[in-house]
Design a protein around this motif. Sequence first.
Motif, PDB file in Angstrom:
ATOM      1  N   GLN A  36       0.903  -1.234  -0.114  1.00  0.00           N
ATOM      2  CA  GLN A  36      -0.098   0.021  -0.005  1.00  0.00           C
ATOM      3  C   GLN A  36       1.014   1.213  -0.012  1.00  0.00           C
ATOM      4  OE1 GLN A  36      -2.645   0.351   3.412  1.00  0.00           O
ATOM      5  NE2 GLN A  36      -2.421   2.760   3.132  1.00  0.00           N
ATOM      6  N   PRO A  37       1.051   1.963  -1.295  1.00  0.00           N
ATOM      7  CA  PRO A  37       1.926   3.102  -1.362  1.00  0.00           C
ATOM      8  C   PRO A  37       1.205   4.239  -0.584  1.00  0.00           C
ATOM      9  CG  PRO A  37       1.019   2.549  -3.409  1.00  0.00           C
ATOM     10  CD  PRO A  37       0.519   1.489  -2.436  1.00  0.00           C
ATOM     11  N   LYS A  38       2.137   5.409  -0.613  1.00  0.00           N
ATOM     12  CA  LYS A  38       1.817   6.422   0.003  1.00  0.00           C
ATOM     13  C   LYS A  38       0.957   6.508   1.303  1.00  0.00           C
ATOM     14  CE  LYS A  38      -0.113   9.549  -2.846  1.00  0.00           C
ATOM     15  NZ  LYS A  38      -0.773  10.293  -3.951  1.00  0.00           N
ATOM     16  N   ALA A  39       1.365   5.887   2.022  1.00  0.00           N
ATOM     17  CA  ALA A  39       0.721   5.404   3.617  1.00  0.00           C
ATOM     18  C   ALA A  39       1.624   6.677   4.502  1.00  0.00           C
ATOM     19  CB  ALA A  39       1.258   4.285   4.057  1.00  0.00           C
ATOM     20  N   SER A  40       1.075   6.945   5.492  1.00  0.00           N
ATOM     21  CA  SER A  40       1.555   7.955   6.564  1.00  0.00           C
ATOM     22  C   SER A  40       2.838   7.626   7.227  1.00  0.00           C
ATOM     23  CB  SER A  40       0.779   8.320   7.697  1.00  0.00           C
ATOM     24  OG  SER A  40       0.366   7.029   8.269  1.00  0.00           O
ATOM     25  N   ARG A  41       3.143   6.212   7.166  1.00  0.00           N
ATOM     26  CA  ARG A  41       4.294   5.491   7.781  1.00  0.00           C
ATOM     27  C   ARG A  41       4.595   4.111   7.133  1.00  0.00           C
ATOM     28  NH1 ARG A  41       2.955   3.823  14.012  1.00  0.00           N
ATOM     29  NH2 ARG A  41       0.914   2.833  13.443  1.00  0.00           N
ATOM     30  N   ASP A  42       5.668   3.722   7.311  1.00  0.00           N
ATOM     31  CA  ASP A  42       6.109   2.346   7.040  1.00  0.00           C
ATOM     32  C   ASP A  42       5.648   1.339   7.905  1.00  0.00           C
ATOM     33  OD1 ASP A  42       7.422   3.265   4.685  1.00  0.00           O
ATOM     34  OD2 ASP A  42       9.447   3.191   5.600  1.00  0.00           O
ATOM     35  N   LYS A  43       4.891   0.331   7.792  1.00  0.00           N
ATOM     36  CA  LYS A  43       4.342  -0.446   8.823  1.00  0.00           C
ATOM     37  C   LYS A  43       3.899  -1.955   8.243  1.00  0.00           C
ATOM     38  CE  LYS A  43       1.206  -1.031  12.710  1.00  0.00           C
ATOM     39  NZ  LYS A  43       0.345  -0.320  13.510  1.00  0.00           N
ATOM     40  N   TRP A  44       4.017  -2.949   8.824  1.00  0.00           N
ATOM     41  CA  TRP A  44       3.487  -4.271   8.404  1.00  0.00           C
ATOM     42  C   TRP A  44       2.128  -4.349   8.961  1.00  0.00           C
ATOM     43  CZ3 TRP A  44       6.036  -7.228   4.961  1.00  0.00           C
ATOM     44  CH2 TRP A  44       7.563  -6.971   4.820  1.00  0.00           C
ATOM     45  N   LEU A  45       1.211  -4.604   8.202  1.00  0.00           N
ATOM     46  CA  LEU A  45      -0.053  -4.606   8.645  1.00  0.00           C
ATOM     47  C   LEU A  45      -0.719  -5.927   8.683  1.00  0.00           C
ATOM     48  CD1 LEU A  45      -1.244  -1.643   6.408  1.00  0.00           C
ATOM     49  CD2 LEU A  45      -0.725  -1.556   8.719  1.00  0.00           C
ATOM     50  N   ALA A  95       2.443  -1.489   4.383  1.00  0.00           N
ATOM     51  CA  ALA A  95       2.135   0.115   3.951  1.00  0.00           C
ATOM     52  C   ALA A  95       3.483   1.009   4.129  1.00  0.00           C
ATOM     53  CB  ALA A  95       1.377   0.798   4.846  1.00  0.00           C
ATOM     54  N   ILE A  96       3.638   1.662   2.890  1.00  0.00           N
ATOM     55  CA  ILE A  96       5.009   2.317   2.650  1.00  0.00           C
ATOM     56  C   ILE A  96       4.512   3.793   2.397  1.00  0.00           C
ATOM     57  CG2 ILE A  96       6.400   0.302   1.940  1.00  0.00           C
ATOM     58  CD1 ILE A  96       6.072   1.396  -1.084  1.00  0.00           C
ATOM     59  N   THR A  97       5.591   4.639   2.621  1.00  0.00           N
ATOM     60  CA  THR A  97       5.467   5.990   2.359  1.00  0.00           C
ATOM     61  C   THR A  97       5.481   6.647   0.972  1.00  0.00           C
ATOM     62  OG1 THR A  97       7.849   6.456   3.165  1.00  0.00           O
ATOM     63  CG2 THR A  97       6.021   6.578   4.818  1.00  0.00           C
ATOM     64  N   ALA A  98       6.558   5.742   0.283  1.00  0.00           N
ATOM     65  CA  ALA A  98       6.827   5.968  -1.071  1.00  0.00           C
ATOM     66  C   ALA A  98       5.425   6.198  -2.111  1.00  0.00           C
ATOM     67  CB  ALA A  98       8.087   5.209  -1.425  1.00  0.00           C
ATOM     68  N   PRO A  99       5.615   7.003  -2.908  1.00  0.00           N
ATOM     69  CA  PRO A  99       4.594   6.893  -4.018  1.00  0.00           C
ATOM     70  C   PRO A  99       4.758   5.899  -5.208  1.00  0.00           C
ATOM     71  CG  PRO A  99       6.273   8.627  -4.428  1.00  0.00           C
ATOM     72  CD  PRO A  99       6.580   7.901  -3.108  1.00  0.00           C
ATOM     73  N   PRO A 100       4.024   5.303  -5.906  1.00  0.00           N
ATOM     74  CA  PRO A 100       3.991   4.452  -6.979  1.00  0.00           C
ATOM     75  C   PRO A 100       4.351   5.014  -8.122  1.00  0.00           C
ATOM     76  CG  PRO A 100       1.589   4.754  -6.568  1.00  0.00           C
ATOM     77  CD  PRO A 100       2.352   5.659  -5.646  1.00  0.00           C
ATOM     78  N   ILE A 101       5.507   5.711  -8.021  1.00  0.00           N
ATOM     79  CA  ILE A 101       5.839   6.531  -9.321  1.00  0.00           C
ATOM     80  C   ILE A 101       7.289   6.428  -9.493  1.00  0.00           C
ATOM     81  CG2 ILE A 101       6.286   8.860 -10.258  1.00  0.00           C
ATOM     82  CD1 ILE A 101       3.901   9.855  -8.199  1.00  0.00           C
ATOM     83  N   ASP A 102       7.661   6.028 -10.762  1.00  0.00           N
ATOM     84  CA  ASP A 102       9.042   5.908 -11.163  1.00  0.00           C
ATOM     85  C   ASP A 102       9.769   4.660 -10.553  1.00  0.00           C
ATOM     86  OD1 ASP A 102       8.614   7.666 -13.193  1.00  0.00           O
ATOM     87  OD2 ASP A 102       9.306   9.229 -11.955  1.00  0.00           O
ATOM     88  N   GLY A 103       9.096   3.962 -10.177  1.00  0.00           N
ATOM     89  CA  GLY A 103       9.834   2.874  -9.298  1.00  0.00           C
ATOM     90  C   GLY A 103      10.116   3.072  -7.791  1.00  0.00           C
ATOM     91  N   LYS A 104       9.675   4.228  -7.371  1.00  0.00           N
ATOM     92  CA  LYS A 104       9.884   4.602  -6.029  1.00  0.00           C
ATOM     93  C   LYS A 104       9.597   3.638  -4.979  1.00  0.00           C
ATOM     94  CE  LYS A 104      10.461   9.634  -7.091  1.00  0.00           C
ATOM     95  NZ  LYS A 104      10.140  10.904  -7.018  1.00  0.00           N
ATOM     96  N   ALA A 105       8.352   3.315  -5.429  1.00  0.00           N
ATOM     97  CA  ALA A 105       7.806   2.357  -4.245  1.00  0.00           C
ATOM     98  C   ALA A 105       8.643   1.185  -4.252  1.00  0.00           C
ATOM     99  CB  ALA A 105       6.351   1.939  -4.426  1.00  0.00           C
ATOM    100  N   ASN A 106       9.197   0.441  -5.341  1.00  0.00           N
ATOM    101  CA  ASN A 106       9.912  -0.797  -5.428  1.00  0.00           C
ATOM    102  C   ASN A 106      11.240  -0.713  -4.435  1.00  0.00           C
ATOM    103  OD1 ASN A 106       7.868  -2.249  -6.918  1.00  0.00           O
ATOM    104  ND2 ASN A 106       8.693  -1.605  -8.873  1.00  0.00           N
ATOM    105  N   ASP A 107      11.973   0.456  -5.110  1.00  0.00           N
ATOM    106  CA  ASP A 107      13.012   0.802  -4.417  1.00  0.00           C
ATOM    107  C   ASP A 107      12.640   0.969  -2.967  1.00  0.00           C
ATOM    108  OD1 ASP A 107      14.373   0.986  -6.947  1.00  0.00           O
ATOM    109  OD2 ASP A 107      14.177   2.937  -6.820  1.00  0.00           O
ATOM    110  N   HIS A 108      11.892   1.460  -2.426  1.00  0.00           N
ATOM    111  CA  HIS A 108      11.477   1.729  -0.890  1.00  0.00           C
ATOM    112  C   HIS A 108      11.121   0.016  -0.241  1.00  0.00           C
ATOM    113  CE1 HIS A 108      10.296   4.295   2.552  1.00  0.00           C
ATOM    114  NE2 HIS A 108       9.606   3.360   2.899  1.00  0.00           N
TER     115      HIS A 108
END
Length: 101
Positions: A23-32, A42-55
């Motif tokens: 789940q990208p663009k969350a308020s914090r990184d967390k296992w749910l 949940a991760i804070t990175a947006p799903p743009i240009d591979g940023k979520a994958n890198d995160h």
Amino acid sequence: MVHGLATVLTIKDGCLYLSLYVQPKASRDKWLGRHGDELKLAITAPPIDGKANDHVIRLIAKQCKVAKSKVTLIRGQQSRHKHIKVESPTIIPNELSQYLT
């Protein structure tokens, strides 16, 4: 196998395999916890240009205490459903170890 848990998190030949729902663009990184046959992350990175994958790769590498080069995105480059391989994890975080079978 207990209730399909092997599909969520397995160790084979010294490698850790994870099935994730990200789940990208969350308020914090967390296992749910479980999300069907996957673990929800949940991760804070947006799903743009591979940023979520890198995160996701950086986060898992840090938590398993391995170099980023030991974490591979096997499947799901353009999807929220991802399969990750971690080579020789030093530790398995408590948030994940409960899902090992």
